[in-house]
Design an enzyme around this catalytic site. Structure first.
Site, PDB file in Angstrom:
ATOM      1  N   MET A  32      44.365  38.044  38.895  1.00 31.74           N
ATOM      2  CA  MET A  32      43.734  37.171  37.898  1.00 31.74           C
ATOM      3  C   MET A  32      44.602  35.937  37.691  1.00 31.74           C
ATOM      4  O   MET A  32      44.494  35.254  36.665  1.00 31.74           O
ATOM      5  CB  MET A  32      43.531  37.927  36.584  1.00 31.74           C
ATOM      6  CG  MET A  32      42.571  39.109  36.756  1.00 31.74           C
ATOM      7  SD  MET A  32      41.706  39.593  35.261  1.00 31.74           S
ATOM      8  CE  MET A  32      43.060  40.013  34.197  1.00 31.74           C
ATOM      9  N   ALA A  34      48.054  33.533  37.080  1.00 37.10           N
ATOM     10  CA  ALA A  34      49.283  33.575  36.276  1.00 37.10           C
ATOM     11  C   ALA A  34      50.318  34.389  37.049  1.00 37.10           C
ATOM     12  O   ALA A  34      50.906  35.345  36.531  1.00 37.10           O
ATOM     13  CB  ALA A  34      49.026  34.145  34.884  1.00 37.10           C
ATOM     14  N   LEU A  35      50.498  34.007  38.287  1.00 28.72           N
ATOM     15  CA  LEU A  35      51.268  34.826  39.221  1.00 28.72           C
ATOM     16  C   LEU A  35      52.750  34.872  38.868  1.00 28.72           C
ATOM     17  O   LEU A  35      53.334  33.873  38.450  1.00 28.72           O
ATOM     18  CB  LEU A  35      51.097  34.280  40.643  1.00 28.72           C
ATOM     19  CG  LEU A  35      49.646  34.208  41.150  1.00 28.72           C
ATOM     20  CD1 LEU A  35      49.605  33.679  42.581  1.00 28.72           C
ATOM     21  CD2 LEU A  35      48.956  35.556  41.055  1.00 28.72           C
ATOM     22  N   HIS A  36      53.331  36.054  39.051  1.00 28.73           N
ATOM     23  CA  HIS A  36      54.775  36.242  38.874  1.00 28.73           C
ATOM     24  C   HIS A  36      55.306  36.990  40.089  1.00 28.73           C
ATOM     25  O   HIS A  36      54.541  37.296  41.027  1.00 28.73           O
ATOM     26  CB  HIS A  36      55.073  36.969  37.556  1.00 28.73           C
ATOM     27  CG  HIS A  36      54.242  38.214  37.372  1.00 28.73           C
ATOM     28  ND1 HIS A  36      54.354  39.323  38.189  1.00 28.73           N
ATOM     29  CD2 HIS A  36      53.265  38.521  36.483  1.00 28.73           C
ATOM     30  CE1 HIS A  36      53.512  40.262  37.806  1.00 28.73           C
ATOM     31  NE2 HIS A  36      52.818  39.797  36.774  1.00 28.73           N
ATOM     32  N   GLU A  37      56.590  37.317  40.045  1.00 27.43           N
ATOM     33  CA  GLU A  37      57.218  37.966  41.210  1.00 27.43           C
ATOM     34  C   GLU A  37      56.516  39.274  41.592  1.00 27.43           C
ATOM     35  O   GLU A  37      56.505  39.657  42.763  1.00 27.43           O
ATOM     36  CB  GLU A  37      58.700  38.247  40.917  1.00 27.43           C
ATOM     37  CG  GLU A  37      59.591  37.018  41.050  1.00 27.43           C
ATOM     38  CD  GLU A  37      59.452  36.350  42.423  1.00 27.43           C
ATOM     39  OE1 GLU A  37      59.526  37.051  43.446  1.00 27.43           O
ATOM     40  OE2 GLU A  37      59.251  35.130  42.474  1.00 27.43           O
ATOM     41  N   HIS A  39      53.302  39.853  41.556  1.00 26.70           N
ATOM     42  CA  HIS A  39      52.187  39.500  42.457  1.00 26.70           C
ATOM     43  C   HIS A  39      52.708  39.116  43.841  1.00 26.70           C
ATOM     44  O   HIS A  39      52.112  39.470  44.857  1.00 26.70           O
ATOM     45  CB  HIS A  39      51.405  38.309  41.895  1.00 26.70           C
ATOM     46  CG  HIS A  39      50.696  38.581  40.609  1.00 26.70           C
ATOM     47  ND1 HIS A  39      51.080  38.025  39.413  1.00 26.70           N
ATOM     48  CD2 HIS A  39      49.619  39.358  40.336  1.00 26.70           C
ATOM     49  CE1 HIS A  39      50.262  38.433  38.458  1.00 26.70           C
ATOM     50  NE2 HIS A  39      49.376  39.246  38.976  1.00 26.70           N
ATOM     51  N   GLY A 148      48.836  46.723  42.459  1.00 20.95           N
ATOM     52  CA  GLY A 148      50.119  47.144  41.909  1.00 20.95           C
ATOM     53  C   GLY A 148      50.010  48.497  41.214  1.00 20.95           C
ATOM     54  O   GLY A 148      49.001  48.807  40.572  1.00 20.95           O
ATOM     55  N   LYS A 150      51.620  49.132  38.691  1.00 22.07           N
ATOM     56  CA  LYS A 150      51.724  48.826  37.256  1.00 22.07           C
ATOM     57  C   LYS A 150      50.429  49.232  36.544  1.00 22.07           C
ATOM     58  O   LYS A 150      50.445  49.807  35.475  1.00 22.07           O
ATOM     59  CB  LYS A 150      52.026  47.337  37.108  1.00 22.07           C
ATOM     60  CG  LYS A 150      51.645  46.722  35.811  1.00 22.07           C
ATOM     61  CD  LYS A 150      52.758  46.816  34.832  1.00 22.07           C
ATOM     62  CE  LYS A 150      52.423  46.186  33.507  1.00 22.07           C
ATOM     63  NZ  LYS A 150      51.118  45.576  33.392  1.00 22.07           N
ATOM     64  N   GLN A 154      44.042  51.923  37.185  1.00 19.22           N
ATOM     65  CA  GLN A 154      43.187  51.004  37.954  1.00 19.22           C
ATOM     66  C   GLN A 154      43.294  51.285  39.454  1.00 19.22           C
ATOM     67  O   GLN A 154      42.296  51.291  40.179  1.00 19.22           O
ATOM     68  CB  GLN A 154      43.585  49.562  37.653  1.00 19.22           C
ATOM     69  CG  GLN A 154      42.946  48.538  38.568  1.00 19.22           C
ATOM     70  CD  GLN A 154      43.290  47.125  38.173  1.00 19.22           C
ATOM     71  OE1 GLN A 154      42.683  46.570  37.275  1.00 19.22           O
ATOM     72  NE2 GLN A 154      44.263  46.509  38.849  1.00 19.22           N
TER      73      GLN A 154
HETATM   74  O1  PAF Z   1      44.776  43.860  38.033  1.00 13.72           O
HETATM   75  C1  PAF Z   1      44.155  42.788  37.941  1.00 13.72           C
HETATM   76  O2  PAF Z   1      44.724  41.701  37.951  1.00 13.72           O
HETATM   77  C2  PAF Z   1      42.629  42.833  37.808  1.00 13.72           C
HETATM   78  O3  PAF Z   1      42.211  43.936  37.072  1.00 13.72           O
HETATM   79  C3  PAF Z   1      41.901  42.768  39.165  1.00 13.72           C
HETATM   80  C4  PAF Z   1      42.211  43.977  40.023  1.00 13.72           C
HETATM   81  C5  PAF Z   1      42.288  41.501  39.908  1.00 13.72           C
HETATM   82  C6  PAF Z   1      40.390  42.755  38.939  1.00 13.72           C
HETATM   83  O4  PAF Z   1      40.002  41.659  38.173  1.00 13.72           O
END
Ligand code: PAF
Length: 280
Positions: A32, A34-37, A39, A148, A150, A154
């Protein structure tokens, strides 16, 4: 040079034109933004499995309930693109209208590992995640997709979705990246004030203690209760859950007689944090 693509048709055309690049394989890292290390570590993992790495950046409205942080969720596409330079080949950043065209009426509902835990507090969440992840997997048609650990529940929900729908993709879980004090990296950490950030650092410490106690005593319910109390004492404003569950199914377990995971969700002020770790 990263290609920035905003439409499903454009993504498919780019993948077709690439001939799926050097080794013919595609990896997808759904994010989604707002990338960090954390990601970037997922992107690096993806690169190990594929010559062509697609990172999707989409703040998915259907996984947020009214009153959650959809509007406030950090959006930083330009900065994200810079962070992905040298890591990703394609950034797929569609609009909400592209992902959910007018009249969109299909939702994927997942049971099994989606039951309980996050669902007890965010009942809308996994249908939104499952729907958008299925759409992203169908759009990109990757050989592998990296998520991840984390977001452990999910990850299991996505694995179940892929298995149940027989989607031809391998889901890879990548380990949690942590700050020096052990706080799991998360885009939502950006919401924390200095004081809240100090409290946030206690979450992983309390979970680690709980893991040690669970291994020593085996009384899982007592350990969950003690960890919950310790989190309140540490200053968290709410403890949604602390639970030790079967690591594969997230079903309740009475003893550490199989791989187990401790999972927790807490709030500090308006910020909700989750974390998890292996118990056995
Ligand atoms: O983990 C996330 O950033 C979100 O839930 C995902 C998997 C990109 C789905 O929107």
């Amino acid at each position: 040079m990263i290609q920035h693509i905003a439409t499903v048709a454009g993504l498919r055309a780019a993948l077709a034109a690439s001939g799926h690049d050097r080794d013919g394989r595609v990896a997808l890292v759904p994010t989604m933004g707002a990338l960090h290390e954390g990601h970037i570590s997922l992107v690096n993992e993806a690169r190990k499995h594929s010559g062509l790495v697609v990172v999707s950046i989409f703040v998915n409205p259907t996984q947020f309930a009214v009153g959650e942080d959809f509007d406030a969720y950090p959006r930083s596409l330009d900065a994200d693109m810079k962070k992905l330079a040298g890591g990703a080949d394609i950034v797929f950043a569609p609009s909400a209208r592209e992902m959910y065209p007018g009249g969109h009426a299909t939702t994927i509902s997942v049971g099994g590992p989606a039951a309980g835990l996050e669902t007890d507090f965010r009942p809308h969440f996994f249908a939104g995640v499952a729907t958008v992840v299925a759409k992203l997997l169908i759009a990109a048609g990757p050989d592998v997709a990296v998520f991840g650990e984390k977001d452990y529940q999910q990850l299991l929900v996505v694995k179940r979705l892929v298995r149940d729908l027989a989607l031809p993709v391998t889901i890879i879980g990548a380990p949690i990246l942590r700050e020096a004090d052990g706080l799991a990296l998360s885009s939502r950490n950006a919401y924390l004030s200095t004081g809240e950030r100090r409290i946030a650092g206690r979450l992983n410490v309390i979970l680690k203690d709980a893991v040690a106690q669970a291994r020593a005593s085996g009384d899982l319910r007592a350990v969950e209760a003690a960890a919950t109390e310790a989190l309140w004492q540490a200053g968290f404003s709410h403890v949604d859950y602390v639970a030790i569950r079967d690591a594969q199914t997230l079903e309740h377990i009475a003893a550490l007689d199989r791989p187990a995971r401790i999972l927790a969700a807490v709030k500090i002020g308006k910020t909700r944090l989750i974390d998890n770790m292996a118990v056995a």
